[in-house]
Scaffold this active site. Structure first.
Site, PDB file in Angstrom:
ATOM      1  N   HIS A  52       0.838  -1.192   0.000  1.00  0.00           N
ATOM      2  CA  HIS A  52       0.000   0.000   0.000  1.00  0.00           C
ATOM      3  C   HIS A  52       0.880   1.252   0.000  1.00  0.00           C
ATOM      4  CE1 HIS A  52      -3.863  -2.109   1.679  1.00  0.00           C
ATOM      5  NE2 HIS A  52      -3.371  -2.696   0.603  1.00  0.00           N
ATOM      6  N   GLU A  54       1.268   3.730   2.033  1.00  0.00           N
ATOM      7  CA  GLU A  54       1.979   4.054   3.267  1.00  0.00           C
ATOM      8  C   GLU A  54       3.271   3.246   3.401  1.00  0.00           C
ATOM      9  OE1 GLU A  54      -2.496   3.885   4.393  1.00  0.00           O
ATOM     10  OE2 GLU A  54      -1.164   3.127   2.817  1.00  0.00           O
ATOM     11  N   CYS A  86      -1.547  -1.483   7.470  1.00  0.00           N
ATOM     12  CA  CYS A  86      -0.651  -0.328   7.326  1.00  0.00           C
ATOM     13  C   CYS A  86      -0.416   0.361   8.662  1.00  0.00           C
ATOM     14  CB  CYS A  86      -1.235   0.660   6.319  1.00  0.00           C
ATOM     15  SG  CYS A  86      -1.196   0.050   4.615  1.00  0.00           S
ATOM     16  N   ARG A 186     -12.319   3.929 -20.010  1.00  0.00           N
ATOM     17  CA  ARG A 186     -12.480   2.476 -19.899  1.00  0.00           C
ATOM     18  C   ARG A 186     -11.439   1.896 -18.949  1.00  0.00           C
ATOM     19  NH1 ARG A 186     -13.138  -0.566 -25.770  1.00  0.00           N
ATOM     20  NH2 ARG A 186     -15.245   0.202 -26.239  1.00  0.00           N
ATOM     21  N   GLU A 300     -21.480   1.159 -22.104  1.00  0.00           N
ATOM     22  CA  GLU A 300     -21.333   1.523 -23.506  1.00  0.00           C
ATOM     23  C   GLU A 300     -22.361   0.710 -24.269  1.00  0.00           C
ATOM     24  OE1 GLU A 300     -17.344   1.580 -25.002  1.00  0.00           O
ATOM     25  OE2 GLU A 300     -16.486   2.162 -23.060  1.00  0.00           O
ATOM     26  N   PRO A 303     -29.746   2.668 -26.800  1.00  0.00           N
ATOM     27  CA  PRO A 303     -30.796   3.355 -26.027  1.00  0.00           C
ATOM     28  C   PRO A 303     -31.628   2.435 -25.142  1.00  0.00           C
ATOM     29  CG  PRO A 303     -31.322   3.324 -28.385  1.00  0.00           C
ATOM     30  CD  PRO A 303     -29.911   2.866 -28.253  1.00  0.00           C
ATOM     31  N   LEU A 305     -30.803  -0.292 -23.179  1.00  0.00           N
ATOM     32  CA  LEU A 305     -30.184  -0.515 -21.869  1.00  0.00           C
ATOM     33  C   LEU A 305     -30.004   0.796 -21.114  1.00  0.00           C
ATOM     34  CD1 LEU A 305     -28.908  -2.349 -19.777  1.00  0.00           C
ATOM     35  CD2 LEU A 305     -26.778  -2.316 -21.094  1.00  0.00           C
TER      36      LEU A 305
END
Length: 376
Positions: A52, A54, A86, A186, A300, A303, A305
């Protein structure tokens, strides 16, 4: 917070953005260690399962971490997951002060990390900068608070508001730069959600193509209630793909599902939303994606959905590319909605960004409910 403290925290946020495309399902986090007014160590979380932010910053600072101040964009974790807590590393390093921008919304942390440090004698303070923290990790915050992922609908439309010709043809409404920018959005998403009609009409790959940038290809999720997708479609050729359909009730559908699974395509079956309905609940689908630890979902689709998501009030953000082209006639991205009701309704959306991308305009709009730091 004084000027220097703001500078150090801003640097931590700058570092965190370097993990924009790679940390999922973990949050993007940056960290800076300061001694005698100078940065002596810094780091950001790169990939899930790795150190991570930290820990990387502490390793970077070495012995200089002792009696220093640490600036973190999110509360440090206090439990053992794929890596150790952490908080334990912070205590071992001898850091005397920790400043965080926001509490971690994960119920396994949610103040416990700060409490552990404070109990051990570390000075703890919080900047209370929810807006900047949320902007960095909208999907993580929403998933932890509501049990649903962040839903972003990406639209490319003409100057007169159409996403495609009446025939469904849409290549290409926007220019190269806008399409490349769409791939960057994306890349930061955990999954791409589309419909079976889009797969049949465009036969897309739905992969990420962003040059040399680091990224993970998102999971591809296809809404296909009646299993009309061709098993040889390009979308199934590369990366993880999930097909979501209605529960099988006949041998033909059972056979299709078996053929999909034989090609290593994941299939999720959901119950219909009513006795005579040929649809399933999209909220139920999003809950399934939460089980897959999806933070941000980029839609993506056509119309059908998009309208269903809109009507079920499941859209959090619109990413719209406005082209200067005029199509004359075509398909709108919202279909069969109640126009008069929409006209009367108070606007639920606010612009958060308007930028020129090549010859096209990019507009980002977000649901107003996220202006409230206590959203649920």
């Amino acid at each position: 917070m004084n000027f220097l403290n703001c500078v150090f925290m801003d640097r931590a946020f700058e570092l965190a953005k370097k993990g924009l495309n790679t940390t999922m399902p973990n949050p993007r986090v940056g960290c800076v260690i300061v001694a005698d007014g100078k940065i002596v160590g810094e780091g950001y979380h790169r990939w899930t399962g790795q150190d991570h932010a930290e820990v990387i910053a502490i390793k970077s600072a070495g012995e200089k971490a002792r009696n220093s101040s640490m600036y973190i964009t999110l509360e440090p974790c206090s439990f053992k997951g794929k890596t150790g807590p952490c908080t334990d590393e912070i205590l071992r390093s001898g850091i005397r002060e920790v400043i965080v921008a926001s509490k971690d919304p994960n119920p396994r942390v949610a103040g416990k990390g700060l409490a552990k440090l404070k109990k051990a004698g570390v000075s703890v303070s919080m900047r209370e900068d929810f807006k900047q923290s949320f902007e960095l990790n909208p999907g993580f915050f929403k998933r932890m608070r509501t049990g649903l992922p962040w839903v972003r609908v990406k639209i490319a439309k003409s100057l007169d508001g159409y996403i495609a010709l009446k025939s469904g043809e849409s290549k290409w409404i926007t220019g190269t730069e806008a399409r490349e920018d769409g791939h960057r959005w994306r890349a930061r998403s955990c999954c791409i959600l589309t419909g079976s009609q889009t797969i049949r009409a465009d036969n897309p790959l739905l992969t990420v193509r962003v040059g040399d940038e680091s990224f993970r290809n998102p999971i591809k999720v296809i809404v296909d209630p009646n299993l009309i997708c061709d098993i040889d479609s390009k979308v199934f050729a590369e990366g993880k793909t999930i097909l979501v359909t209605l529960n099988a009730k006949d041998s033909i559908k059972f056979d299709k599902i078996k053929a999909m699974k034989d090609k290593n395509i994941d299939v999720i079956q959901l119950p219909s939303s009513g006795p005579s309905s040929a649809r399933f609940s999209l909220k139920l689908l999003l809950m399934e994606l939460t089980e897959q630890e999806c933070n941000e979902v980029q839609v993506e689709a056509g119309p059908g959905l998009v309208t269903s998501l809109f009507e079920e009030k499941l859209i959090d953000e619109f990413l719209i590319y406005q082209s200067p082209k005029i199509l004359g006639k075509g398909l709108s991205f919202i279909d069969k909605a109640n126009e008069r009701e929409l006209l009367r309704r108070k606007s639920e959306w606010s612009f958060t960004d308007v930028s020129m991308i090549g010859d096209d305009m990019r507009m980002v709009l977000r649901n107003n409910k996220y202006d409230n730091p206590s959203f649920k």
